[in-house]
Design a protein around this motif. Structure first.
Motif, PDB file in Angstrom:
ATOM      1  N   UNK A   1       0.837  -1.196   0.000  1.00 17.21           N
ATOM      2  CA  UNK A   1       0.000   0.000   0.000  1.00 17.21           C
ATOM      3  C   UNK A   1       0.878   1.253   0.000  1.00 17.21           C
ATOM      4  N   UNK A   2       0.475   2.253  -0.756  1.00 16.66           N
ATOM      5  CA  UNK A   2       1.216   3.506  -0.849  1.00 16.66           C
ATOM      6  C   UNK A   2       1.293   4.195   0.505  1.00 16.66           C
ATOM      7  N   UNK A   3       2.503   4.615   0.874  1.00 18.16           N
ATOM      8  CA  UNK A   3       2.713   5.321   2.141  1.00 18.16           C
ATOM      9  C   UNK A   3       2.822   6.820   1.868  1.00 18.16           C
ATOM     10  N   UNK A   4       1.933   7.584   2.499  1.00 15.12           N
ATOM     11  CA  UNK A   4       1.894   9.034   2.309  1.00 15.12           C
ATOM     12  C   UNK A   4       2.177   9.723   3.635  1.00 15.12           C
ATOM     13  N   UNK A   5       3.089  10.681   3.606  1.00 21.41           N
ATOM     14  CA  UNK A   5       3.398  11.468   4.797  1.00 21.41           C
ATOM     15  C   UNK A   5       2.995  12.914   4.568  1.00 21.41           C
ATOM     16  N   UNK A   6       2.270  13.463   5.526  1.00 20.63           N
ATOM     17  CA  UNK A   6       1.937  14.884   5.489  1.00 20.63           C
ATOM     18  C   UNK A   6       2.971  15.642   6.313  1.00 20.63           C
ATOM     19  N   UNK A   7       3.630  16.613   5.687  1.00 22.46           N
ATOM     20  CA  UNK A   7       4.616  17.462   6.350  1.00 22.46           C
ATOM     21  C   UNK A   7       3.913  18.756   6.750  1.00 22.46           C
ATOM     22  N   UNK A   8       3.868  19.022   8.050  1.00 19.70           N
ATOM     23  CA  UNK A   8       3.132  20.183   8.548  1.00 19.70           C
ATOM     24  C   UNK A   8       4.093  21.138   9.253  1.00 19.70           C
ATOM     25  N   UNK A   9       4.613  22.150   8.544  1.00 20.71           N
ATOM     26  CA  UNK A   9       5.474  23.130   9.206  1.00 20.71           C
ATOM     27  C   UNK A   9       4.633  24.022  10.117  1.00 20.71           C
TER      28      UNK A   9
ATOM     29  N   UNK B   1      12.206  24.258   7.629  1.00 15.59           N
ATOM     30  CA  UNK B   1      11.228  23.389   8.284  1.00 15.59           C
ATOM     31  C   UNK B   1      10.690  22.339   7.312  1.00 15.59           C
ATOM     32  N   UNK B   2      10.329  22.776   6.117  1.00 11.25           N
ATOM     33  CA  UNK B   2       9.790  21.835   5.130  1.00 11.25           C
ATOM     34  C   UNK B   2      10.856  20.837   4.696  1.00 11.25           C
ATOM     35  N   UNK B   3      12.094  21.290   4.515  1.00  6.66           N
ATOM     36  CA  UNK B   3      13.155  20.362   4.140  1.00  6.66           C
ATOM     37  C   UNK B   3      13.384  19.318   5.219  1.00  6.66           C
ATOM     38  N   UNK B   4      13.239  19.706   6.478  1.00 13.81           N
ATOM     39  CA  UNK B   4      13.317  18.732   7.566  1.00 13.81           C
ATOM     40  C   UNK B   4      12.271  17.647   7.372  1.00 13.81           C
ATOM     41  N   UNK B   5      11.072  18.054   6.977  1.00 12.47           N
ATOM     42  CA  UNK B   5      10.016  17.087   6.705  1.00 12.47           C
ATOM     43  C   UNK B   5      10.344  16.169   5.554  1.00 12.47           C
ATOM     44  N   UNK B   6      10.962  16.712   4.504  1.00  6.36           N
ATOM     45  CA  UNK B   6      11.366  15.874   3.373  1.00  6.36           C
ATOM     46  C   UNK B   6      12.470  14.894   3.770  1.00  6.36           C
ATOM     47  N   UNK B   7      13.375  15.333   4.616  1.00  2.00           N
ATOM     48  CA  UNK B   7      14.393  14.416   5.130  1.00  2.00           C
ATOM     49  C   UNK B   7      13.739  13.277   5.910  1.00  2.00           C
ATOM     50  N   UNK B   8      12.764  13.610   6.724  1.00  2.00           N
ATOM     51  CA  UNK B   8      12.044  12.595   7.506  1.00  2.00           C
ATOM     52  C   UNK B   8      11.341  11.616   6.557  1.00  2.00           C
ATOM     53  N   UNK B   9      10.696  12.148   5.524  1.00  2.00           N
ATOM     54  CA  UNK B   9       9.991  11.294   4.559  1.00  2.00           C
ATOM     55  C   UNK B   9      10.963  10.380   3.825  1.00  2.00           C
ATOM     56  N   UNK B  10      12.113  10.928   3.440  1.00  2.00           N
ATOM     57  CA  UNK B  10      13.097  10.145   2.691  1.00  2.00           C
ATOM     58  C   UNK B  10      13.663   9.007   3.535  1.00  2.00           C
TER      59      UNK B  10
ATOM     60  N   UNK C   1      11.221   6.141   4.218  1.00  2.00           N
ATOM     61  CA  UNK C   1      10.753   5.392   3.037  1.00  2.00           C
ATOM     62  C   UNK C   1       9.293   5.648   2.674  1.00  2.00           C
ATOM     63  N   UNK C   2       8.890   6.911   2.709  1.00  2.00           N
ATOM     64  CA  UNK C   2       7.541   7.242   2.243  1.00  2.00           C
ATOM     65  C   UNK C   2       7.536   7.360   0.724  1.00  2.00           C
ATOM     66  N   UNK C   3       6.431   6.956   0.115  1.00  2.00           N
ATOM     67  CA  UNK C   3       6.290   7.017  -1.333  1.00  2.00           C
ATOM     68  C   UNK C   3       5.916   8.417  -1.807  1.00  2.00           C
ATOM     69  N   UNK C   4       5.114   9.110  -0.994  1.00  2.00           N
ATOM     70  CA  UNK C   4       4.632  10.445  -1.336  1.00  2.00           C
ATOM     71  C   UNK C   4       4.719  11.324  -0.097  1.00  2.00           C
ATOM     72  N   UNK C   5       5.128  12.566  -0.296  1.00  2.00           N
ATOM     73  CA  UNK C   5       5.109  13.552   0.791  1.00  2.00           C
ATOM     74  C   UNK C   5       4.179  14.686   0.384  1.00  2.00           C
TER      75      UNK C   5
ATOM     76  N   UNK D   1      17.731  17.154  -0.160  1.00  2.00           N
ATOM     77  CA  UNK D   1      19.099  17.660  -0.297  1.00  2.00           C
ATOM     78  C   UNK D   1      19.160  19.090  -0.813  1.00  2.00           C
ATOM     79  N   UNK D   2      18.173  19.488  -1.597  1.00  2.00           N
ATOM     80  CA  UNK D   2      18.169  20.813  -2.229  1.00  2.00           C
ATOM     81  C   UNK D   2      16.797  21.444  -2.045  1.00  2.00           C
ATOM     82  N   UNK D   3      16.728  22.450  -1.193  1.00  2.00           N
ATOM     83  CA  UNK D   3      15.443  23.114  -0.983  1.00  2.00           C
ATOM     84  C   UNK D   3      15.692  24.564  -0.576  1.00  2.00           C
TER      85      UNK D   3
END
Length: 238
Positions: free
Chosen positions: A1-9, A71-80, A83-87, A174-176
């Protein structure tokens, strides 16, 4: 099943953060994918951190304010790294409607898009709230510069309601950009030939807290955003 993470700054969102996360909890069982969320507490100086701890809301607490980009890049690092499929970027101030998330992620799940932008301005958008006239004028100007730079017209270029696939998650981890990331990253992904699509979503007017972009900052905002677009490269060599 697709794993989706919501990043909430969240920076000083004591008036809305609990309500925002509760709206996700109430809706998450209705979707056909695994839906998690993480609040990135960006060094808040009000009661945001206390509320997150008290309510046992999943959160990363930054020891100092990094700004929206950090803050948002921190969320993307967490998602990466988890192993989330979508952020999905989702504001902590209550402006974004959780019920629009399925429409936002569907093109990515179906592998038709790499990145989607939740838009108030595309045809068929259910959003009655369109923002103020002055901000709409600024958005149109930024949109025009992106069109000149990339050849592609995007309408809601400052929308913070966005979804990224695994490849974009890795890149953003890595780039944001740190200050005003939405317009620049929208243009950057188009320049990189990513499949970027605007999806009609619902948004609400902010009822609690205040925007980080004040009238006094608006001129500087426009100068810096338009300059960053003019100077934009593909970003892959950074």
């Amino acid at each position: 099943m697709t794993k989706v993470l919501m990043i909430i700054p969240a920076y000083n969102e004591e008036g809305s953060i609990v309500k925002t996360t509760k709206s996700i909890e109430e809706f998450k069982k209705q979707v056909s994918f695994t839906l998690d969320y993480i609040v990135i507490n960006d060094g808040s100086t009000d009661k945001t951190k206390d509320l997150l701890i008290e309510q046992q809301i999943p959160a990363v607490h930054l020891i100092k304010n990094l700004g929206i980009g950090g803050a948002v890049q921190t969320g993307y690092l967490y998602a990466y790294y988890n192993d989330y499929d979508i952020a999905v970027q989702f504001d902590g101030d209550g402006q974004h409607d959780i019920t629009s998330i399925e429409a936002l992620v569907k093109p990515i799940i179906d592998e038709q898009s790499d990145f989607t932008i939740g838009s108030r301005f595309v045809e068929g958008s259910p959003s009655e709230f369109k923002t103020s006239f002055s901000r709409r004028m600024g958005i149109n100007l930024i949109s025009s510069f992106i069109k000149i730079k990339t050849g592609r017209r995007l309408l809601d270029v400052t929308s913070g309601y966005r979804a990224a696939n695994r490849d974009v998650i890795e890149y953003f981890s890595q780039h944001y950009p740190k200050k005003y990331p939405e317009p620049e990253t929208n243009a950057l992904l188009v320049k990189q030939n990513k499949r970027v699509e605007e999806i009609g979503v619902n948004m609400f007017e902010r009822l609690e807290g205040k925007s980080s972009i004040t009238p006094l900052k608006s001129i500087r905002y426009m100068i810096e955003v338009l300059t960053s677009i003019i100077l934009l490269s593909t970003g892959r060599d950074k």
